[in-house]
Write a protein that holds these residues in place. Structure first.
Motif, mmCIF file in Angstrom:
data_model
loop_
_atom_site.group_PDB
_atom_site.id
_atom_site.type_symbol
_atom_site.label_atom_id
_atom_site.label_comp_id
_atom_site.label_asym_id
_atom_site.label_seq_id
_atom_site.Cartn_x
_atom_site.Cartn_y
_atom_site.Cartn_z
ATOM 1 N N PRO A 213 0.774 -1.207 -0.017
ATOM 2 C CA PRO A 213 -0.161 0.095 0.127
ATOM 3 C C PRO A 213 0.867 1.321 0.089
ATOM 4 N N PRO A 214 0.222 2.465 -0.332
ATOM 5 C CA PRO A 214 0.960 3.734 -0.347
ATOM 6 C C PRO A 214 1.790 4.042 1.000
ATOM 7 N N PRO A 215 3.235 3.831 0.866
ATOM 8 C CA PRO A 215 3.783 4.034 2.399
ATOM 9 C C PRO A 215 3.813 5.403 2.834
ATOM 10 N N LEU A 216 3.992 6.317 1.849
ATOM 11 C CA LEU A 216 3.725 7.856 2.340
ATOM 12 C C LEU A 216 2.495 8.333 2.041
ATOM 13 N N ALA A 217 1.683 8.619 3.046
ATOM 14 C CA ALA A 217 0.261 8.800 2.637
ATOM 15 C C ALA A 217 0.054 10.439 2.774
ATOM 16 N N ALA A 218 0.761 11.061 3.438
ATOM 17 C CA ALA A 218 0.348 12.366 3.441
ATOM 18 C C ALA A 218 1.656 13.406 3.832
ATOM 19 N N ASP A 219 1.762 14.553 3.670
ATOM 20 C CA ASP A 219 2.887 15.548 4.172
ATOM 21 C C ASP A 219 2.805 15.392 5.709
ATOM 22 N N GLY A 220 4.031 15.468 6.374
ATOM 23 C CA GLY A 220 4.067 15.613 7.822
ATOM 24 C C GLY A 220 4.178 14.571 8.364
ATOM 25 N N GLN A 221 4.057 13.164 7.722
ATOM 26 C CA GLN A 221 4.016 11.739 8.328
ATOM 27 C C GLN A 221 5.316 11.667 9.296
ATOM 28 N N VAL A 222 6.389 12.152 9.121
ATOM 29 C CA VAL A 222 7.536 12.145 9.894
ATOM 30 C C VAL A 222 7.889 13.591 10.380
ATOM 31 N N THR A 223 8.242 13.863 11.362
ATOM 32 C CA THR A 223 8.641 15.126 12.018
ATOM 33 C C THR A 223 10.131 15.268 11.678
ATOM 34 N N TYR A 224 10.815 16.049 10.746
ATOM 35 C CA TYR A 224 12.356 15.892 11.077
ATOM 36 C C TYR A 224 12.892 16.706 12.151
ATOM 37 N N ALA A 225 14.034 16.042 12.594
ATOM 38 C CA ALA A 225 14.432 16.921 13.576
ATOM 39 C C ALA A 225 15.308 18.075 13.137
ATOM 40 N N ASP A 226 15.622 18.328 12.057
ATOM 41 C CA ASP A 226 16.481 19.499 11.652
ATOM 42 C C ASP A 226 15.393 20.569 11.053
ATOM 43 N N GLY A 227 14.306 20.471 11.305
ATOM 44 C CA GLY A 227 13.151 21.431 10.550
ATOM 45 C C GLY A 227 12.769 21.332 9.398
ATOM 46 N N THR A 228 13.239 20.516 8.581
ATOM 47 C CA THR A 228 12.838 20.275 7.173
ATOM 48 C C THR A 228 11.562 20.030 6.940
ATOM 49 N N LYS A 229 10.688 20.495 6.111
ATOM 50 C CA LYS A 229 9.403 20.242 5.712
ATOM 51 C C LYS A 229 9.161 19.024 5.109
ATOM 52 N N ALA A 230 8.516 17.945 5.706
ATOM 53 C CA ALA A 230 8.365 16.587 5.429
ATOM 54 C C ALA A 230 7.227 16.547 4.562
ATOM 55 N N THR A 231 7.593 17.117 3.269
ATOM 56 C CA THR A 231 6.418 16.746 2.266
ATOM 57 C C THR A 231 6.840 15.260 1.672
ATOM 58 N N ILE A 232 5.763 14.948 0.973
ATOM 59 C CA ILE A 232 5.656 13.329 0.368
ATOM 60 C C ILE A 232 7.126 13.473 -0.470
ATOM 61 N N ASP A 233 7.105 14.459 -1.383
ATOM 62 C CA ASP A 233 8.407 14.530 -2.200
ATOM 63 C C ASP A 233 9.527 14.506 -1.479
#
Length: 285
Positions: A213-233
């Motif tokens: 199944p789609p593993p990356l379902a939505a933006d922000g699925q993880v929260t990066y420690a360095d503050g990078t915006k976690a978009t699907i791309d």
């Protein structure tokens, strides 16, 4: 007893043979037809080649970006490791991408899956916390358990995935972001084309239907420690870069060695030419 059932053995065997033959006639053509339909859809241009993705390690002078690799490991840990193993990467190898020894020790100790072991007192199978020297354990005890949890599909080990798939990290990026509804024109051109229950349409997968199944379902699925915006791309780019490092961790060293060899050969060629000119200048052949 044998005298009574003996005359029935031949008819029973014959009946079993006829039943198997009927099953082959009734069911095999449908499966073969579906295979042909999938092949036709594949050849009809619905299968897509990986998109062009730019990575820091592209080209002869490209290098891995450790911050990106650490983000990619986080995506693997929080998303991919629920199904996929990485049995050729040890926790201590993560020091190569910028994790400190205490961080590696904490990651190993806190890993969800324990290492298989044996209780020294009873001799019974047991588990223990991972050490930095251990390889990253997979989520399942064995292949049977993995298939049982995934509708008989076996999630591949990710250690060498980026080198084992044509297209490398770009293929992985395209695959995890490529899920979409079945195009309407496929139904028009190939009425018999279906996505079987439990599978998902993905034009970047070889036969268009994938069990994952789609593993990356939505933006922000993880929260990066360095503050990078976690978009699907962004998550797809980071995890595919990390998987490339896992498959070829010595890439930077190989490129440095190659660059040094090229410089050495250029200098040696120049010195050899100057020596030739100095020794043979003015001499007639």
């Amino acid at each position: 007893m044998l005298r009574f059932f003996g005359p029935l053995i031949a008819p029973i065997i014959g009946l079993a043979f006829v039943t198997a033959l009927l099953c082959a006639i009734l069911f095999t053509p449908h499966e073969a037809e579906q295979t042909l339909v999938t092949a036709s859809v594949h050849d009809g241009g619905y299968h897509l080649e990986p998109r062009e993705i730019h990575y820091s390690f592209d080209g002869p002078f490209g290098r891995y970006d450790n911050e990106q690799l650490q983000r990619g490991f986080q995506v693997y840990k929080e998303v991919c490791s629920a199904c996929h193993s990485m049995e050729r990467v040890a926790f201590k190898d993560l020091e190569q991408i910028g994790f400190t020894k205490p961080e590696v020790k904490a990651l190993a100790k806190g890993w969800a899956t324990e290492q298989p072991s044996v209780n020294p007192d009873t001799g019974e199978p047991a588990g223990r916390k991972s050490l930095p020297s251990d390889f990253i354990p997979g989520p399942y005890a064995n292949e049977t358990a993995a298939r049982a949890a995934n509708n008989n599909a076996l999630p591949p080990d990710m250690s060498l995935l980026a080198k084992a798939r044509e297209g490398g990290p770009a293929y992985i990026h395209s695959l995890v972001t490529g899920y979409r509804p079945v195009p309407a024109d496929i139904k028009k051109k190939f009425p018999d084309f279906t996505v079987p229950t439990g599978l998902h349409y993905n034009p970047y997968f070889a036969n268009l239907n994938i069990a994952m199944p789609p593993p990356l379902a939505a933006d922000g699925q993880v929260t990066y420690a360095d503050g990078t915006k976690a978009t699907i791309d962004q998550m797809a780019t980071d995890v595919s870069a990390f998987l490339m490092w896992a498959a070829e961790p010595k890439l930077d060293n190989r490129k440095r060695t190659g660059s040094a060899v090229v410089v050495y050969l250029l200098l040696a060629t120049a010195l050899a030419y100057m020596a030739y000119r100095n020794i043979w200048a003015g001499k007639k052949h």
